[in-house]
Enzyme design. Structure first.
Site, PDB file in Angstrom:
ATOM      1  CB  CYS A   8     -47.403  20.684  59.744  1.00 57.71           C
ATOM      2  SG  CYS A   8     -46.505  19.701  58.402  1.00 57.71           S
ATOM      3  NE  ARG A  14     -49.330  17.606  61.444  1.00 56.29           N
ATOM      4  CZ  ARG A  14     -48.650  18.112  62.536  1.00 56.29           C
ATOM      5  NH1 ARG A  14     -49.629  18.338  63.604  1.00 56.29           N
ATOM      6  NH2 ARG A  14     -47.575  18.340  62.933  1.00 56.29           N
ATOM      7  CG  ASP A 123     -47.932  15.034  63.960  1.00 61.69           C
ATOM      8  OD1 ASP A 123     -47.870  14.369  62.700  1.00 61.69           O
ATOM      9  OD2 ASP A 123     -46.974  15.342  64.293  1.00 61.69           O
TER      10      ASP A 123
HETATM   11  P1  4NP Z   1     -46.072  16.780  59.699  1.00 59.57           P
HETATM   12  O1  4NP Z   1     -45.685  15.345  60.331  1.00 59.57           O
HETATM   13  O2  4NP Z   1     -45.470  17.849  60.748  1.00 59.57           O
HETATM   14  O3  4NP Z   1     -47.430  16.639  59.559  1.00 59.57           O
HETATM   15  O4  4NP Z   1     -45.236  16.841  58.326  1.00 59.57           O
HETATM   16  C1  4NP Z   1     -44.297  15.136  60.902  1.00 59.57           C
HETATM   17  C2  4NP Z   1     -43.270  14.778  60.129  1.00 59.57           C
HETATM   18  C3  4NP Z   1     -42.097  14.381  60.735  1.00 59.57           C
HETATM   19  C4  4NP Z   1     -41.828  14.663  62.153  1.00 59.57           C
HETATM   20  C5  4NP Z   1     -42.866  14.882  62.797  1.00 59.57           C
HETATM   21  C6  4NP Z   1     -43.963  15.310  62.456  1.00 59.57           C
HETATM   22  N1  4NP Z   1     -40.630  14.234  62.640  1.00 59.57           N
HETATM   23  O5  4NP Z   1     -40.496  14.166  63.933  1.00 59.57           O
HETATM   24  O6  4NP Z   1     -39.569  13.988  61.807  1.00 59.57           O
END
Ligand code: 4NP
Length: 154
Positions: A8, A14, A123
């Site tokens: 991800c 995720r 997300d």
């Molecule tokens: P992930 O969620 O990709 O599912 O781990 C996110 C975690 C952090 C960020 C974006 C999505 N961020 O912009 O820091």
């Protein structure tokens, strides 16, 4: 050993959720000696940060075992270390294709493309709906495991 890497953006919401759900599924199917599972993020934004509390809450709620871990980002030389890169959304797959180049298409898949839904995993960093993310990831993992069992003759 078939080596799976869930991917991800941040590797805190995720893909760790998918990693632990899938590990639990392969344990239930007695496939632990045939399939290994890890996860990575395409961004280094969350590097070294722990799994998001929203993800931990869902894993606990559904009695999925997990280990404390910190975010790791995907690197070019990871290409040789895994057989399947499973992105949570098309953007993750696009970034992987840019990173790996060549005929990397063959190893890169979007999780819900194995299911009839064929869409991105929402997300929860933006939606705050970790419960929906759990349902979608669990469904995608079921279809992906069915695919793997057939494709790899497990
Ligand atoms: P992930 O969620 O990709 O599912 O781990 C996110 C975690 C952090 C960020 C974006 C999505 N961020 O912009 O820091």
């Amino acid at each position: 050993m078939i080596r799976i890497c869930f991917v991800c953006l941040g590797n805190i919401c995720r893909s760790p959720m998918a990693e632990f759900i899938f590990k639990n599924m392969i344990k239930m199917e007695n496939l632990e000696n045939k399939i290994s599972v890890e996860s990575r993020g395409t961004s280094d934004e969350e590097l070294g940060n722990p799994v998001h509390p929203g993800t931990i809450r869902e894993l606990k709620l559904h009695h999925i075992p997990y280990q404390n871990r910190t975010a790791i980002n995907l690197k070019k030389d990871d290409y040789q270390k895994f057989d399947y890169f499973i992105g949570m959304e098309s953007y993750n797959c696009q970034i992987m294709r840019q990173l790996f180049l060549g005929n990397s298409e063959l190893k890169i898949h979007r999780l819900l493309d194995f299911s009839p839904l064929k869409k991105d995993i929402a997300d929860p960093w933006y939606t705050s709906n970790f419960s929906l993310t759990y349902q979608e990831i669990e469904m995608g993992c079921k279809y992906f495991l069915e695919y793997l069992i057939k494709k790899e003759n497990l």
